[in-house]
Write a protein that holds these residues in place. Structure first.
Motif, PDB file in Angstrom:
ATOM      1  N   ARG A 328       0.876  -1.168   0.000  1.00 15.39           N
ATOM      2  CA  ARG A 328       0.000   0.000   0.000  1.00 15.39           C
ATOM      3  C   ARG A 328       0.920   1.227   0.000  1.00 15.39           C
ATOM      4  O   ARG A 328       1.536   1.568   1.005  1.00 15.39           O
ATOM      5  N   VAL A 329       1.035   1.902  -1.159  1.00 15.78           N
ATOM      6  CA  VAL A 329       1.894   3.071  -1.268  1.00 15.78           C
ATOM      7  C   VAL A 329       1.279   4.214  -0.460  1.00 15.78           C
ATOM      8  O   VAL A 329       0.075   4.494  -0.562  1.00 15.78           O
ATOM      9  N   LYS A 334       1.578  10.729  -3.263  1.00 20.89           N
ATOM     10  CA  LYS A 334       0.756  11.006  -4.434  1.00 20.89           C
ATOM     11  C   LYS A 334       1.331  12.165  -5.249  1.00 20.89           C
ATOM     12  O   LYS A 334       1.587  13.242  -4.725  1.00 20.89           O
ATOM     13  N   HIS A 341       9.478   6.924  -5.660  1.00 21.36           N
ATOM     14  CA  HIS A 341       8.034   6.691  -5.694  1.00 21.36           C
ATOM     15  C   HIS A 341       7.625   5.967  -6.976  1.00 21.36           C
ATOM     16  O   HIS A 341       7.020   4.895  -6.931  1.00 21.36           O
ATOM     17  N   GLN A 342       7.985   6.519  -8.114  1.00 24.92           N
ATOM     18  CA  GLN A 342       7.520   5.985  -9.394  1.00 24.92           C
ATOM     19  C   GLN A 342       8.020   4.567  -9.664  1.00 24.92           C
ATOM     20  O   GLN A 342       7.323   3.761 -10.294  1.00 24.92           O
ATOM     21  N   TYR A 345       5.921   1.321  -8.933  1.00 20.19           N
ATOM     22  CA  TYR A 345       4.909   0.819  -9.868  1.00 20.19           C
ATOM     23  C   TYR A 345       5.526  -0.014 -10.991  1.00 20.19           C
ATOM     24  O   TYR A 345       4.797  -0.586 -11.811  1.00 20.19           O
ATOM     25  N   VAL A 354       0.907  -4.042  -6.081  1.00 18.58           N
ATOM     26  CA  VAL A 354       1.169  -2.663  -5.657  1.00 18.58           C
ATOM     27  C   VAL A 354      -0.113  -1.851  -5.764  1.00 18.58           C
ATOM     28  O   VAL A 354      -0.744  -1.792  -6.829  1.00 18.58           O
ATOM     29  N   PRO A 356      -1.556   1.831  -5.664  1.00 22.22           N
ATOM     30  CA  PRO A 356      -1.024   3.187  -5.817  1.00 22.22           C
ATOM     31  C   PRO A 356      -1.416   4.136  -4.688  1.00 22.22           C
ATOM     32  O   PRO A 356      -2.398   3.910  -3.961  1.00 22.22           O
ATOM     33  N   ALA A 357      -0.655   5.219  -4.589  1.00 25.67           N
ATOM     34  CA  ALA A 357      -0.881   6.214  -3.532  1.00 25.67           C
ATOM     35  C   ALA A 357      -2.274   6.829  -3.622  1.00 25.67           C
ATOM     36  O   ALA A 357      -2.875   7.179  -2.599  1.00 25.67           O
ATOM     37  N   ASP A 358      -2.798   6.978  -4.842  1.00 28.51           N
ATOM     38  CA  ASP A 358      -4.104   7.623  -5.011  1.00 28.51           C
ATOM     39  C   ASP A 358      -5.256   6.626  -5.124  1.00 28.51           C
ATOM     40  O   ASP A 358      -6.384   7.007  -5.460  1.00 28.51           O
ATOM     41  N   SER A 359      -5.004   5.360  -4.830  1.00 31.41           N
ATOM     42  CA  SER A 359      -6.054   4.344  -4.931  1.00 31.41           C
ATOM     43  C   SER A 359      -7.107   4.536  -3.842  1.00 31.41           C
ATOM     44  O   SER A 359      -6.782   4.853  -2.696  1.00 31.41           O
TER      45      SER A 359
END
Length: 505
Positions: A328-329, A334, A341-342, A345, A354, A356-359
Motif C-alpha cells: 500500500r503506497v 501522491k 516513488h515511481q 509501480y 502494488v 497506488p498512492a491515489d487508490s
C-alpha cells in the motif's frame, strides 16, 4: 543567574512567538538574556529558500520594528552580522565541496558541525527529492547551503566565546539555519532547549520543548508520552482520549496529523484478494521525512532504501506459493515524480500487488484482513498493533522503543518473523500512551504572553496565518498581515538571486 542565548529566525510566526515567550520567562527569573536574530548575513532559510538578499533585509527590518514594541525589557537584541567573522570568506573558499552522493554529502563537517546532514535535510524538505544528481544547479544550491552554514558556524563560535552562555534556546535543530547552533552547543557541553510548534484545530498552537535533545529523538519523545500519561488524574478520560487517536485516524478525523484516507472508500478491498493465501500487507512511508537527521536514525534501517527492502522480501519468497504481499503506497507520495516513488509501480513480481498512492482501496480494510503487517516507520505500524495485528517495522520510528512492534536487526531475523505463523501482536499500554500525546495538545506549554493562536486572512489569493501576539504591532491582525505581505513581496521583487526555484535536476 544563568546567561541564556535565544536564537530566532526573523518573522517565522510561531517560532518567533515561542522565542519571545522564552525570553520573557528567563528574564523575569533574573537571568541574563541575549536574543540573537538572523539577517542578510545568513541570507537563506525555509521562508527564503532562493537566497534573496533584499528579502532578508526586509524581513530583518520588520522584525526589528516589532522588537522595539514587544521585546521584554532587559533582553539584549543582537544580529548575526554583529558577530561576523572576517575569516569566513577564506574558510568558505578553502572548504572541500567534495561529494557525489548522499553518503559523501552526509559526511561533510565543519568545526565539528554536521553541515552535510543539515544541507541535505534542508534540500529534501524543500523538494522531497531523494534522487538528486549532485551536479549543475543542484550542486550549486547545496554548496550555497554549506557555505551559509560555514559563515553561521563562524559567527556562533564568536558569540559563544564572547557571551559564554549557560543555556541555548533554538527551534527544530535539523535545518541548515539551525544545525550549527545545535551542534556547537553539544560540542561545548552547553545545555540547550529545542522547541517545536504543535497545532490543534481549529487554531490552537502550543510549545513542545526538548531539553538537551531534539524532536526526532525517540527516547525523548517516549519520555514525553510517559509524562503526559501520568498527568491525567482520571484514568477513564485518559483511556478514552487515547483510543480516540486510533478511532479518529481510521474514520478520517483529525488526530494530530494530515488526514490521508479522506479519498479512500471505507471497506474497499482489492478485487483479486485471495483469502486462502497468507496475505502480508506492506505499508511504506514518506522516505524523505527521516532520511537526513542523524547517524542513529540511519543505523536503524534493515535495508538501504525502502524499495531495496520490498524487492528483497518479495524475491526471498518468490517460490512460496502460499504467501502474497500487498504494497500500500503511502498517500503522501501522491503525485511525486521521483524514482523512489515511481519505481514502485515498475516492480514486477508474481507474489506482489502494488496499490497506488491515489487508490481508493482502504488502508484499514487491508490492515484488518492482513495476517501480518510490515511497515517502514509510518504511524500505520502502531495503529495496526492497536487493531490487533502483529507488526514488523524495518526502520526508525518513535514507537520502536515502546516494544509494540517487532524490530529485526538483520534479514535473518526478518525471515524468522515473517515465517512465524503464530507471531504475536505486541499490544501493551504504550500503544495508548503514544495515542494520548497528540490528542493532548492543549495540555502542552502555552504562550501566555505571546499567544500563537491565529486567524486566517486571504490577500491576492494567498492565505496568511497571523498569530494573535502580532496585535502588539498595529493592533489589527488584518493590517499586520497586509503590511507584512506587501513588504515581503517588495523585498522579493527587489532581490537578485541565482535561482528561480529550488532545483531538482
Amino acid at each position: 543567574m544563568k546567561k541564556v542565548l535565544i536564537y530566532s529566525i526573523s518573522l517565522h510566526g510561531d517560532e518567533e512567538a515561542m522565542a519571545l515567550q522564552e525570553a520573557k520567562e528567563y528574564i523575569s527569573k533574573g537571568n541574563s538574556v541575549l536574543y540573537l536574530s538572523c539577517d542578510e548575513s545568513l541570507c537563506g532559510c525555509k521562508l527564503n529558500p532562493l537566497f534573496k538578499r533584499n528579502q532578508c533585509k526586509m524581513c530583518s527590518f520588520l522584525q526589528h520594528a516589532r522588537m522595539k514594541r514587544i521585546l521584554p525589557i532587559g533582553v539584549v537584541l543582537k544580529n548575526l552580522k554583529d558577530y561576523s567573522d572576517k575569516n569566513s570568506a577564506r574558510h568558505i573558499s578553502e572548504f572541500k565541496y567534495a561529494y557525489t552522493n548522499i553518503a559523501e554529502l552526509k559526511s561533510l563537517t565543519y568545526c565539528g558541525v554536521k553541515i552535510g546532514y543539515a544541507a541535505l535535510s534542508t534540500y529534501i524538505t524543500l523538494t522531497r527529492n531523494l534522487d538528486a544528481q549532485f551536479m549543475g544547479a543542484v550542486k550549486l544550491y547545496i554548496d550555497i547551503l554549506l557555505q551559509h552554514q560555514i559563515r553561521l558556524t563562524d559567527s556562533i563560535i564568536r558569540i559563544l566565546d564572547d557571551y559564554k552562555p549557560d543555556l541555548i534556546y533554538l527551534f527544530n535543530g535539523r535545518f541548515a539555519e539551525y544545525r550549527p547552533v545545535l551542534d556547537l552547543a553539544r560540542i561545548r557541553n552547553i545545555e540547550f532547549v529545542v522547541t517545536e510548534n504543535v497545532k490543534c484545530p481549529p487554531n490552537c498552537v502550543r510549545r513542545n520543548l526538548f531539553y538537551n535533545s531534539i524532536p526526532h529523538d525517540a527516547y525523548a519523545c517516549n519520555e514525553k508520552y510517559e509524562i503526559m500519561w501520568k498527568s491525567y488524574s482520571d484514568p477513564v478520560e485518559r483511556e478514552k482520549l487515547a483510543r480516540s487517536f486510533y478511532e479518529n485516524r481510521r474514520n478520517a478525523v483529525f488526530a494530530g496529523d494530515k488526514i490521508y484516507v479522506k479519498e479512500q472508500q471505507n471497506g474497499l478491498m482489492p478485487p483479486n484478494w485471495d483469502k486462502a493465501k497468507d496475505n502480508i500487507v506492506i505499508f511504506n512511508s514518506s522516505e524523505d521525512e527521516f532520511c537526513s537527521i542523524n547517524e542513529r536514525i540511519d543505523s536503524e534501517r534493515v535495508f538501504p532504501t525502502q524499495i531495496d527492502g520490498i524487492c528483497t522480501i518479495v524475491a526471498h519468497y518468490k517460490n512460496d506459493g502460499n504467501k502474497h504481499f500487498w504494497l500500500r503506497v503511502h498517500p503522501n507520495l501522491k503525485g511525486l515524480p521521483f524514482h523512489y516513488h515511481q519505481d514502485l509501480y515498475k516492480l514486477s513480481y508474481s507474489n506482489l500487488t502494488v496499490i497506488p498512492a491515489d487508490s481508493p482501496i482502504s488502508t484499514y480494510a487491508l490492515m484488518d484482513a492482513a495476517s501480518k503487517v510490515i511497515v517502514f516507520g509510518s504511524t500505520t505500524g502502531i495503529e495496526a498493533t492497536y487493531w490487533g495485528k502483529p507488526v514488523i517495522n524495518l526502520v526508525f520510528s518513535y514507537y520502536n522503543q515502546l516494544h509494540v512492534v517487532h524490530t529485526p536487526k538483520t534479514e535473518k531475523e526478518l525471515w524468522k518473523l515473517i515465517d512465524d505463523q503464530d507471531l504475536p501482536c505486541l499490544y501493551n499500554d504504550n500503544v495508548l500512551k503514544f495515542g494520548l500525546f497528540p490528542m493532548s495538545v492543549r495540555k502542552m506549554e502555552d504562550n501566555h504572553d505571546f499567544p500563537m493562536d491565529y486567524k486566517t486572512y486571504s490577500f491576492f489569493g494567498k492565505k496568511l496565518y497571523v498569530q494573535h501576539y502580532r496585535n502588539y504591532y498595529f493592533h489589527s491582525l488584518g493590517l499586520t498581515a497586509l503590511v507584512e505581505l506587501v513588504a515581503w513581496k517588495l523585498g522579493s521583487l527587489l532581490s537578485r538571486n541565482p535561482f528561480k526555484k529550488v532545483p531538482i535536476d
